[in-house]
Design a protein around this motif. Structure first.
Motif, PDB file in Angstrom:
ATOM      1  N   VAL A  41      36.775  45.450  17.774  1.00  0.00           N
ATOM      2  CA  VAL A  41      36.576  45.260  19.204  1.00  0.00           C
ATOM      3  C   VAL A  41      37.293  46.372  19.960  1.00  0.00           C
ATOM      4  O   VAL A  41      38.454  46.661  19.692  1.00  0.00           O
ATOM      5  CB  VAL A  41      37.124  43.888  19.656  1.00  0.00           C
ATOM      6  CG1 VAL A  41      36.975  43.716  21.162  1.00  0.00           C
ATOM      7  CG2 VAL A  41      36.427  42.765  18.910  1.00  0.00           C
ATOM      8  N   ILE A  42      36.593  47.002  20.891  1.00  0.00           N
ATOM      9  CA  ILE A  42      37.186  48.045  21.738  1.00  0.00           C
ATOM     10  C   ILE A  42      37.672  47.425  23.044  1.00  0.00           C
ATOM     11  O   ILE A  42      38.777  47.679  23.505  1.00  0.00           O
ATOM     12  CB  ILE A  42      36.162  49.158  22.035  1.00  0.00           C
ATOM     13  CG1 ILE A  42      35.699  49.788  20.729  1.00  0.00           C
ATOM     14  CG2 ILE A  42      36.755  50.195  22.983  1.00  0.00           C
ATOM     15  CD1 ILE A  42      34.480  50.658  20.884  1.00  0.00           C
ATOM     16  N   LEU A  43      36.836  46.621  23.644  1.00  0.00           N
ATOM     17  CA  LEU A  43      37.134  45.968  24.913  1.00  0.00           C
ATOM     18  C   LEU A  43      36.643  44.542  24.800  1.00  0.00           C
ATOM     19  O   LEU A  43      35.533  44.303  24.324  1.00  0.00           O
ATOM     20  CB  LEU A  43      36.394  46.688  26.052  1.00  0.00           C
ATOM     21  CG  LEU A  43      36.398  46.023  27.419  1.00  0.00           C
ATOM     22  CD1 LEU A  43      37.802  45.994  28.001  1.00  0.00           C
ATOM     23  CD2 LEU A  43      35.443  46.739  28.362  1.00  0.00           C
ATOM     24  N   GLY A  44      37.463  43.592  25.221  1.00  0.00           N
ATOM     25  CA  GLY A  44      37.030  42.212  25.082  1.00  0.00           C
ATOM     26  C   GLY A  44      37.588  41.290  26.138  1.00  0.00           C
ATOM     27  O   GLY A  44      38.650  41.525  26.707  1.00  0.00           O
ATOM     28  N   LEU A  45      36.842  40.248  26.373  1.00  0.00           N
ATOM     29  CA  LEU A  45      37.231  39.169  27.262  1.00  0.00           C
ATOM     30  C   LEU A  45      36.963  37.880  26.512  1.00  0.00           C
ATOM     31  O   LEU A  45      35.895  37.696  25.928  1.00  0.00           O
ATOM     32  CB  LEU A  45      36.388  39.202  28.542  1.00  0.00           C
ATOM     33  CG  LEU A  45      36.519  37.974  29.442  1.00  0.00           C
ATOM     34  CD1 LEU A  45      37.907  37.924  30.058  1.00  0.00           C
ATOM     35  CD2 LEU A  45      35.461  38.003  30.517  1.00  0.00           C
ATOM     36  N   ASP A  46      37.939  36.995  26.530  1.00  0.00           N
ATOM     37  CA  ASP A  46      37.828  35.730  25.836  1.00  0.00           C
ATOM     38  C   ASP A  46      38.286  34.644  26.802  1.00  0.00           C
ATOM     39  O   ASP A  46      39.458  34.576  27.152  1.00  0.00           O
ATOM     40  CB  ASP A  46      38.734  35.767  24.601  1.00  0.00           C
ATOM     41  CG  ASP A  46      38.481  34.647  23.632  1.00  0.00           C
ATOM     42  OD1 ASP A  46      37.636  33.792  23.910  1.00  0.00           O
ATOM     43  OD2 ASP A  46      39.156  34.645  22.587  1.00  0.00           O
ATOM     44  N   VAL A  47      37.349  33.817  27.279  1.00  0.00           N
ATOM     45  CA  VAL A  47      37.670  32.714  28.180  1.00  0.00           C
ATOM     46  C   VAL A  47      37.626  31.446  27.339  1.00  0.00           C
ATOM     47  O   VAL A  47      36.568  31.051  26.861  1.00  0.00           O
ATOM     48  CB  VAL A  47      36.663  32.615  29.345  1.00  0.00           C
ATOM     49  CG1 VAL A  47      37.003  31.433  30.245  1.00  0.00           C
ATOM     50  CG2 VAL A  47      36.623  33.915  30.135  1.00  0.00           C
ATOM     51  N   ILE A  48      38.791  30.829  27.131  1.00  0.00           N
ATOM     52  CA  ILE A  48      38.892  29.654  26.268  1.00  0.00           C
ATOM     53  C   ILE A  48      39.178  28.422  27.115  1.00  0.00           C
ATOM     54  O   ILE A  48      40.061  28.435  27.966  1.00  0.00           O
ATOM     55  CB  ILE A  48      39.999  29.834  25.212  1.00  0.00           C
ATOM     56  CG1 ILE A  48      39.705  31.044  24.341  1.00  0.00           C
ATOM     57  CG2 ILE A  48      40.133  28.583  24.365  1.00  0.00           C
ATOM     58  CD1 ILE A  48      40.802  31.391  23.361  1.00  0.00           C
ATOM     59  N   GLU A  49      38.430  27.377  26.853  1.00  0.00           N
ATOM     60  CA  GLU A  49      38.636  26.086  27.499  1.00  0.00           C
ATOM     61  C   GLU A  49      39.094  25.117  26.411  1.00  0.00           C
ATOM     62  O   GLU A  49      38.382  24.875  25.450  1.00  0.00           O
ATOM     63  CB  GLU A  49      37.319  25.567  28.098  1.00  0.00           C
ATOM     64  CG  GLU A  49      36.674  26.485  29.099  1.00  0.00           C
ATOM     65  CD  GLU A  49      37.369  26.454  30.443  1.00  0.00           C
ATOM     66  OE1 GLU A  49      37.998  25.439  30.787  1.00  0.00           O
ATOM     67  OE2 GLU A  49      37.269  27.459  31.163  1.00  0.00           O
ATOM     68  N   HIS A  50      40.312  24.602  26.545  1.00  0.00           N
ATOM     69  CA  HIS A  50      40.835  23.639  25.573  1.00  0.00           C
ATOM     70  C   HIS A  50      40.652  22.233  26.120  1.00  0.00           C
ATOM     71  O   HIS A  50      40.840  21.985  27.302  1.00  0.00           O
ATOM     72  CB  HIS A  50      42.321  23.885  25.316  1.00  0.00           C
ATOM     73  CG  HIS A  50      42.590  25.171  24.629  1.00  0.00           C
ATOM     74  ND1 HIS A  50      42.385  25.355  23.286  1.00  0.00           N
ATOM     75  CD2 HIS A  50      43.035  26.359  25.096  1.00  0.00           C
ATOM     76  CE1 HIS A  50      42.708  26.583  22.952  1.00  0.00           C
ATOM     77  NE2 HIS A  50      43.094  27.226  24.041  1.00  0.00           N
TER      78      HIS A  50
END
Length: 140
Positions: A41-50
């Motif tokens: 991965v070069i650029l990433g966004l991770d939106v996590i909902e727990h």
């Protein structure tokens, strides 16, 4: 790089909680590292909902290297697995655009951000997404 700024603004505007998205750069992956057993991965966004009980819903947008040294933009929704066999997570909706084959980098990032913002507008309930993918619901 205006296309990246526009993508960031669009994703930030779609966040229900009003928080800004935390984009992560992997500068050590800027140059193609060769085929890997994982996706660089070069650029990433991770939106996590727990949710309670170990449940999880995750929205991803990433610029990655393919095994053949091409850039790709990946966007995905994945959920925690509640199958009899634990698969950890399942992608329940995904998009991959290979740069140069299906789109330019700006077009691919824009398409990925657009898809992510649509997903973020859908219910933030992992069982909703499992139902769309015909996966087993969360066990109590």
């Amino acid at each position: 790089m205006d296309f990246l700024k526009q993508a960031v603004r669009a994703v930030d505007a779609a966040r229900v909680d009003g928080d800004r998205a935390e984009w992560e750069w992997a500068l050590d992956h800027v140059v193609f590292p060769g085929p890997q057993p994982w996706t660089p991965v070069i650029l990433g966004l991770d939106v996590i909902e727990h949710a309670g009980g170990g449940d999880q819903l995750e929205f991803l947008l990433q610029v990655v290297w393919t095994d053949r040294g091409q850039l790709a933009v990946d966007a995905a929704v994945n959920v925690a697995c509640w199958c009899e066999t634990d698969h950890a997570t399942h992608d329940v909706d995904a998009l991959r655009l290979v740069v140069g084959e299906e789109a330019s980098l700006p077009q691919a990032v824009e398409a990925g951000a657009e898809r992510l913002t649509r997903w973020l507008a859908d219910p933030r309930d992992a069982d909703y997404w499992r139902g769309r993918a015909a996966l087993p619901p969360r066990r109590p």
